[in-house]
Scaffold this active site. Structure first.
Site, short mmCIF file in Angstrom:
data_model
loop_
_atom_site.label_atom_id
_atom_site.label_comp_id
_atom_site.label_asym_id
_atom_site.label_seq_id
_atom_site.Cartn_x
_atom_site.Cartn_y
_atom_site.Cartn_z
CG ASP A 1 -1.94 1.08 1.22
OD1 ASP A 1 -3.14 0.76 1.34
OD2 ASP A 1 -1.57 2.26 1.09
CG ASP B 1 -2.84 3.45 -2.28
OD1 ASP B 1 -3.89 2.80 -2.10
OD2 ASP B 1 -2.23 4.03 -1.38
CD GLU B 2 -5.56 -1.80 -0.14
OE1 GLU B 2 -6.27 -0.79 -0.29
OE2 GLU B 2 -5.89 -2.75 0.58
#
Ligand code: TTP
Ligand code: MG
Length: 404
Positions: free
Chosen positions: A21, A133-134
């Site tokens: 993340d 973003d993960e």
């Protein structure tokens, strides 16, 4: 322990899962193209127009979080905690107690995320992207437990060197433990939880850290004296199933570190949405419409960043106590038009205007992807649609169940 060295009686599928993340992702992207922002408090606002106090906080750099600024906060509130740099120049405020505010730029963030994704696919056989973003990576065939720390360090360096942002990584034998591990030492974190250590790692954490336990369930668990993941793991499973049904059994398993989900790659999204709650229910039509437009802009920007066209626009309205209504309208053909999303959302909202509203959501669905098949012409001449392109069967009264 190498993947081949399995203890008798342990699960046949000994997995090594990494969860990654990015740290304060939108703010990190802003720093990438504006290096002067490094080390400074940075706030990225959704629906923010420079110089105004409109919109909501999408994210804040860790320096800005130290002032109490956090995601989903109204931008006006953030400005009270952390004044804008430009506002304080020449005033009595020490300059280091001010921050930089930037509007969301989805196409840019998506381009950075795409670079990161390419890198993740190079370094893991199976990647499940969860959000911009993960992601979860199954790295069982790329490393073993002895080398897992070095593997994760290497992955983090590659992200920093090749993409230019920092990430936090957790490695564990299950998806849920890996996710908790990546969050455990943010920012720039690296936590490895080996098989056999999962229950001990989870035990002291707040019960809300357990996958599937939201704030409401956590509150109920606390009334049962269950405060930590360890308490939950030790609880009588029949008490939990009596109270929470099948979900009780599941969170009990997660708290004990049992999670047999495989890292599965995700298909394309069926819809894109954004929602946002008011701190307190509001009946103020200006605030309602303002928020709705901000959400519509956010969704349209996200779609633009992904090169997605959409044909259905819907809204979700939550009124007190927790009544959820949804309204939808389909267009004659796929579009990418933020003004249209906002306009349709506002029309669909008209019947709720000035009712007390707790939460609002905007969604686009019926997606077509730029690299995929193009919509057929037939959709433009569908006799089931009236001259305004509205589908009479989709008259806004139907409720969409797949809202999340
Ligand atoms: P997160 O990973 O939740 O947050 P983050 O990357 O900013 O910070 P952290 O270091 O804690 O991981 O979300 C990723 C991005 O999604 C974030 O940069 C901005 C966006 N976002 C919103 O727009 N609204 C929100 O409420 C949240 C939580 C995130
Ligand atoms: Mg993040």
């Amino acid at each position: 322990m190498g993947p081949s060295a399995r203890l008798p009686g342990t699960a046949a599928r000994d997995r090594i899962v990494a969860h990654i993340d990015m740290d304060c992702f939108y703010a990190a992207c802003e720093r990438l193209r504006e290096p002067a922002l490094r080390g400074e408090p940075v706030v990225v606002g959704m629906g923010y127009e420079p110089g105004t106090d409109s919109g909501a906080v999408a994210t804040a750099s860790y320096e800005a979080r130290a002032f109490g600024v956090e995601s989903a906060m109204a931008l006006s509130e953030a400005l009270e905690l952390l004044p804008r740099k430009v506002d304080v120049a020449g005033s009595d405020h020490p300059v280091d107690e001010a921050g930089f505010y930037r509007p969301v730029d989805m196409p840019f963030y998506e381009s950075v995320a795409a670079e990161a994704r390419t890198l993740l696919h190079e370094r893991a056989g199976t990647v499940r992207e969860v959000s911009i973003d993960e992601a979860y990576l199954d790295v069982t065939d790329r490393t073993d437990w002895e080398a897992a720390g070095a593997f994760a360090r290497d992955l983090k360096s590659a992200v920093t060197d090749e993409v230019g942002v920092t990430a936090s990584v957790g490695v564990a034998p299950t998806m849920s433990a890996a996710k908790i591990a990546s969050d455990h030492d943010k920012p720039d974190g690296l936590v490895v939880v080996e098989p056999g250590e999962v229950a001990d790692f989870l035990a002291p954490l707040d019960v809300e850290a357990v996958h599937g336990v939201g704030p409401v369930t956590a509150g109920e668990l606390r009334t049962l004296g269950i405060e930590t993941a360890g308490d939950l793991a030790a609880a009588d499973p029949s008490v939990l199933t009596d109270r929470f049904g099948e979900r009780g059994r599941q969170v009990h398993r997660f708290a004990r570190g049992a999670d047999d989900r495989d890292v599965e790659p995700r298909g394309r999204p069926k819809s894109l949405s954004r929602e946002s709650a008011f701190t307190e229910a509001t009946a103020d039509p200006d605030r309602q419409v303002d928020r709705l437009r901000t959400l519509a802009d956010g969704v349209a920007e996200r779609a633009k960043g992904r090169d997605v066209l959409y044909r259905t626009i819907s809204i979700k309205v939550v009124t007190p106590p927790f009544d959820v209504s949804t309204r939808a309208r389909s267009l004659p053909g796929p579009v990418a038009d933020g003004e249209l999303v906002a306009g349709v959302a506002e029309e669909l909202f008209a019947e709720f205007l000035a009712d007390p509203v707790r939460k609002l959501g905007v969604r686009v669905s019926n997606l077509s992807f730029a690299d995929g098949e193009q919509p057929s012409l037939a959709q433009w001449t569908d006799p089931a649609r009236d001259e305004h392109g509205r589908n009479p069967t989709d008259d806004g009264q139907r409720s969409l169940t797949e809202y999340d």
